[in-house]
Write an enzyme that holds these catalytic residues in place. Sequence first.
Site, PDB file in Angstrom:
ATOM      1  N   ASP A  63      -4.693  -5.245   1.021  1.00  0.00           N
ATOM      2  CA  ASP A  63      -3.521  -4.543   0.508  1.00  0.00           C
ATOM      3  C   ASP A  63      -4.023  -3.434  -0.410  1.00  0.00           C
ATOM      4  OD1 ASP A  63      -1.111  -3.715  -0.547  1.00  0.00           O
ATOM      5  OD2 ASP A  63      -0.800  -5.506  -1.777  1.00  0.00           O
ATOM      6  N   VAL A  64      -4.013  -2.203   0.084  1.00  0.00           N
ATOM      7  CA  VAL A  64      -4.569  -1.070  -0.649  1.00  0.00           C
ATOM      8  C   VAL A  64      -3.455  -0.366  -1.421  1.00  0.00           C
ATOM      9  CG1 VAL A  64      -5.904   1.057  -0.481  1.00  0.00           C
ATOM     10  CG2 VAL A  64      -6.289  -0.788   1.163  1.00  0.00           C
TER      11      VAL A  64
ATOM     12  N   SER B  51      -3.535   1.541  -7.471  1.00  0.00           N
ATOM     13  CA  SER B  51      -4.404   1.104  -8.565  1.00  0.00           C
ATOM     14  C   SER B  51      -5.512   0.167  -8.103  1.00  0.00           C
ATOM     15  CB  SER B  51      -3.574   0.409  -9.659  1.00  0.00           C
ATOM     16  OG  SER B  51      -2.601   1.278 -10.187  1.00  0.00           O
TER      17      SER B  51
ATOM     18  N   GLY C 141       6.963   2.839   3.764  1.00  0.00           N
ATOM     19  CA  GLY C 141       5.617   2.506   3.324  1.00  0.00           C
ATOM     20  C   GLY C 141       5.098   1.234   3.966  1.00  0.00           C
ATOM     21  N   ALA C 142       3.796   1.218   4.217  1.00  0.00           N
ATOM     22  CA  ALA C 142       3.171   0.038   4.820  1.00  0.00           C
ATOM     23  C   ALA C 142       3.373  -1.202   3.961  1.00  0.00           C
ATOM     24  CB  ALA C 142       1.682   0.293   5.024  1.00  0.00           C
ATOM     25  N   ASP C 143       3.372  -1.023   2.630  1.00  0.00           N
ATOM     26  CA  ASP C 143       3.558  -2.157   1.730  1.00  0.00           C
ATOM     27  C   ASP C 143       4.957  -2.754   1.860  1.00  0.00           C
ATOM     28  OD1 ASP C 143       4.527   0.266   0.687  1.00  0.00           O
ATOM     29  OD2 ASP C 143       4.387  -0.435  -1.380  1.00  0.00           O
TER      30      ASP C 143
ATOM     31  N   ASP D 189       8.923  -5.653  -5.523  1.00  0.00           N
ATOM     32  CA  ASP D 189       7.466  -5.539  -5.643  1.00  0.00           C
ATOM     33  C   ASP D 189       7.160  -4.666  -6.858  1.00  0.00           C
ATOM     34  OD1 ASP D 189       4.733  -5.165  -5.424  1.00  0.00           O
ATOM     35  OD2 ASP D 189       4.760  -4.905  -3.254  1.00  0.00           O
TER      36      ASP D 189
ATOM     37  N   THR E  62       2.176  -0.408  -9.105  1.00  0.00           N
ATOM     38  CA  THR E  62       2.109   0.937  -9.679  1.00  0.00           C
ATOM     39  C   THR E  62       3.500   1.560  -9.665  1.00  0.00           C
ATOM     40  OG1 THR E  62      -0.152   1.172  -8.866  1.00  0.00           O
ATOM     41  CG2 THR E  62       0.984   3.177  -9.527  1.00  0.00           C
TER      42      THR E  62
ATOM     43  N   THR F 109       7.074   3.117 -33.701  1.00  0.00           N
ATOM     44  CA  THR F 109       7.039   3.912 -32.474  1.00  0.00           C
ATOM     45  C   THR F 109       6.510   3.089 -31.314  1.00  0.00           C
ATOM     46  OG1 THR F 109       6.731   5.968 -33.708  1.00  0.00           O
ATOM     47  CG2 THR F 109       6.075   5.974 -31.393  1.00  0.00           C
TER      48      THR F 109
END
Length: 258
Positions: free
Chosen positions: A6-7, A10, A107-109, A130, A133, A185
């Site tokens: 799974d590419v 990140s 997307g493939a994912d 999911d 990133t 902050t």
Amino acid sequence: MTLTLDVGNSNIVGGIFDGGKLVLQFRQTTSQNSSSDELGIFLRSVLRENSIDPGKIDSVGICSVVPPINYSLSSAILKYFGVEPLLIQSGIKTGLQLKYPNPKEIGADLIAGALGAAMLVPDKDLVIVDMGTATTITALTRNKEFLGGAIMPGLKISIQALADGTSKLPNVEIARPQNACGKSTIEAIQSGIFYGALGSLKELIYYFKKDALKNPDAFVIATGGFVKNYESFGLFDKIVPELVLLGIKKAIELNSAK
């Protein structure tokens, strides 16, 4: 044995399946400039370090959202494992009905995640979350109709965007602050990112059930590196860290069947 990759933007997350069992998971930072030799040597080394003979790998699937690495990675698999990898994309056998005017945009994912979810929770309308990133949410009917989805910035790149786009706001750790109303902050940024994402998830899941699936009882299945941050809020019916890897394996089975 089956190697699944799974590419993501990140990380590359890998999994080794022996039959139906996931026997190894590993992770490597994604580098678009990696050569095929670097990738091949890394993969063989990981397997050997975990007492797995690389020669036993007889099928490989790749789910990638980073096109620049696809050629090197496919070449590495062919050279170092002697296997032609299956690239997850529209056009391969999935059993899904992709309800997009242009299915190539999906997307493939998202395809792999939908495959994994449909395999684990058959015969139910599904909302698939999911959190990587990017955070993606997709709708899949019990008849395996992929209806579409939503995409928003993930937690990490949201924080980076604030730090990069402003003069005074720092880059902070992803964490749930003690109070939603921050007293510094750093706490204010953490609150905005954490609870902003929580609110977005709640609203999107609600409207996916109501408008897309028309089923208030649709099953919500979640995966991704940041999903554990929201486990206690009752948003998800099931969390499956290896969901995409399971989907890749299912795709390999579907496309190798005679």
